[in-house]
Design an enzyme around this catalytic site. Structure first.
Site, short mmCIF file in Angstrom:
data_model
loop_
_atom_site.label_atom_id
_atom_site.label_comp_id
_atom_site.label_asym_id
_atom_site.label_seq_id
_atom_site.Cartn_x
_atom_site.Cartn_y
_atom_site.Cartn_z
CG ASP A 51 17.83 46.37 -35.17
OD1 ASP A 51 18.06 46.50 -33.95
OD2 ASP A 51 16.94 45.62 -35.62
CB SER A 52 19.95 49.91 -31.02
OG SER A 52 21.20 49.24 -31.05
CG ASP A 90 20.62 43.46 -34.59
OD1 ASP A 90 20.58 42.26 -34.25
OD2 ASP A 90 20.42 44.41 -33.81
CE LYS A 120 20.79 41.06 -31.65
NZ LYS A 120 19.36 41.41 -31.84
CD GLU A 122 14.34 42.07 -33.29
OE1 GLU A 122 13.11 42.15 -33.48
OE2 GLU A 122 15.04 43.06 -32.99
CD GLU A 189 15.16 43.86 -26.13
OE1 GLU A 189 14.95 45.07 -25.94
OE2 GLU A 189 15.60 43.41 -27.21
#
Length: 271
Positions: A51-52, A90, A120, A122, A189
């Protein structure tokens, strides 16, 4: 006679074996077909459609604005370019927090519309229900602990996480919970290297570091950062392997000069 060699796809099982053998896993982000193909042909193990993309492709300040449709567009492009790498996507902000049904629906859309191999997300204990529900559909899940950029407004800073014992203890607990739930790997991270090493050794599943030191089972960087396309971002954990900013800038300036002078196109460059 041409011998057709079948390219063997990397799977979650491959990564598990790599951890057992002590082989390090190399992972990079990718967002489009052309770069995915380049990275895949170079031999990268895992491509993360991060999602970067919100930052490096769309120019947003955080990862929060990117939509599910946009992530699907980027992921489908990457899958078309990757013949060997494992491709993960993401789940974007707002599509799994607090709603495990939506988490599953979003995941199913990603898997059906992109051809990716897993997702993925978070967070730890807070998102466990979403993780379990996605896994019931047979979709591989990679976890992500430590600095979780989708929670940037809660943290208020991109500083190193889990330096205090209470947060470190929660991270250890969350890592075990995610493994028990069935995650096949974890991104750690921006946490202290010693903590990341300890967590990696306590888990059967592979850990991937971004700013979490060399004691993890693999490393991930954002492609635009490690290739030097982005030149404003300089965290301690980043190593630049190229200076594409200078290369592209120089090439474009030369092109402009050649067009202005009439040097391009020359005799051999026209029909």
């Amino acid at each position: 006679m041409s011998i057709h060699t079948e390219v063997k796809r990397i799977t979650t099982h491959t990564l598990q074996r790599m951890k057992q053998k002590g082989e390090k896993i190399a992972m990079l982000t990718a967002y489009d077909y052309s770069f995915a193909r380049l990275l895949d042909e170079a031999g990268i193990d895992v491509l993360l459609v991060g999602d970067s993309a919100s930052n490096v492709m769309a120019g947003h300040e955080t990862t929060l604005p990117i939509t599910l449709d946009q992530m699907i567009y980027h992921a489908a492009s990457v899958v078309r370019g990757a013949k060997r790498s494992l491709v993960l996507v993401d789940l974007p902000f707002g599509h799994y927090q607090g709603n495990s049904k939506e988490a599953l629906q979003s995941t199913i859309r990603i898997m059906k519309e992109t051809g990716a191999h897993g997702i993925k997300l978070e967070g730890g204990e807070e998102i466990l229900e979403s993780v379990k529900r996605i896994l019931t559909a047979g979709v591989p899940v990679m976890g992500h602990l430590g600095l979780t950029p989708q929670s940037i407004y809660k943290f208020g800073t991109y500083n190193v996480r889990a330096q205090e014992e209470a947060e470190a203890e929660k991270l250890r607990r969350d890592a075990l919970l995610l493994e028990e739930a069935g995650c096949f790997a974890l991104v750690l991270e921006k946490i202290p290297a010693q903590l990341a090493t300890e967590v990696s050794q306590s888990l059967r599943i592979p850990t991937i570091s971004i700013g979490a030191g060399g004691g993890c089972d693999g490393q991930v960087l954002v492609m635009h950062d490690m290739l030097g396309i982005n030149n404003e971002f300089n965290p301690r954990f980043l190593r630049r392997y190229a200076d594409l900013y200078a290369v592209v800038n120089g090439a474009v300036k030369q092109y402009i000069k050649d067009v202005r002078s009439g040097d391009f196109p020359n005799e051999s460059e026209q029909y």
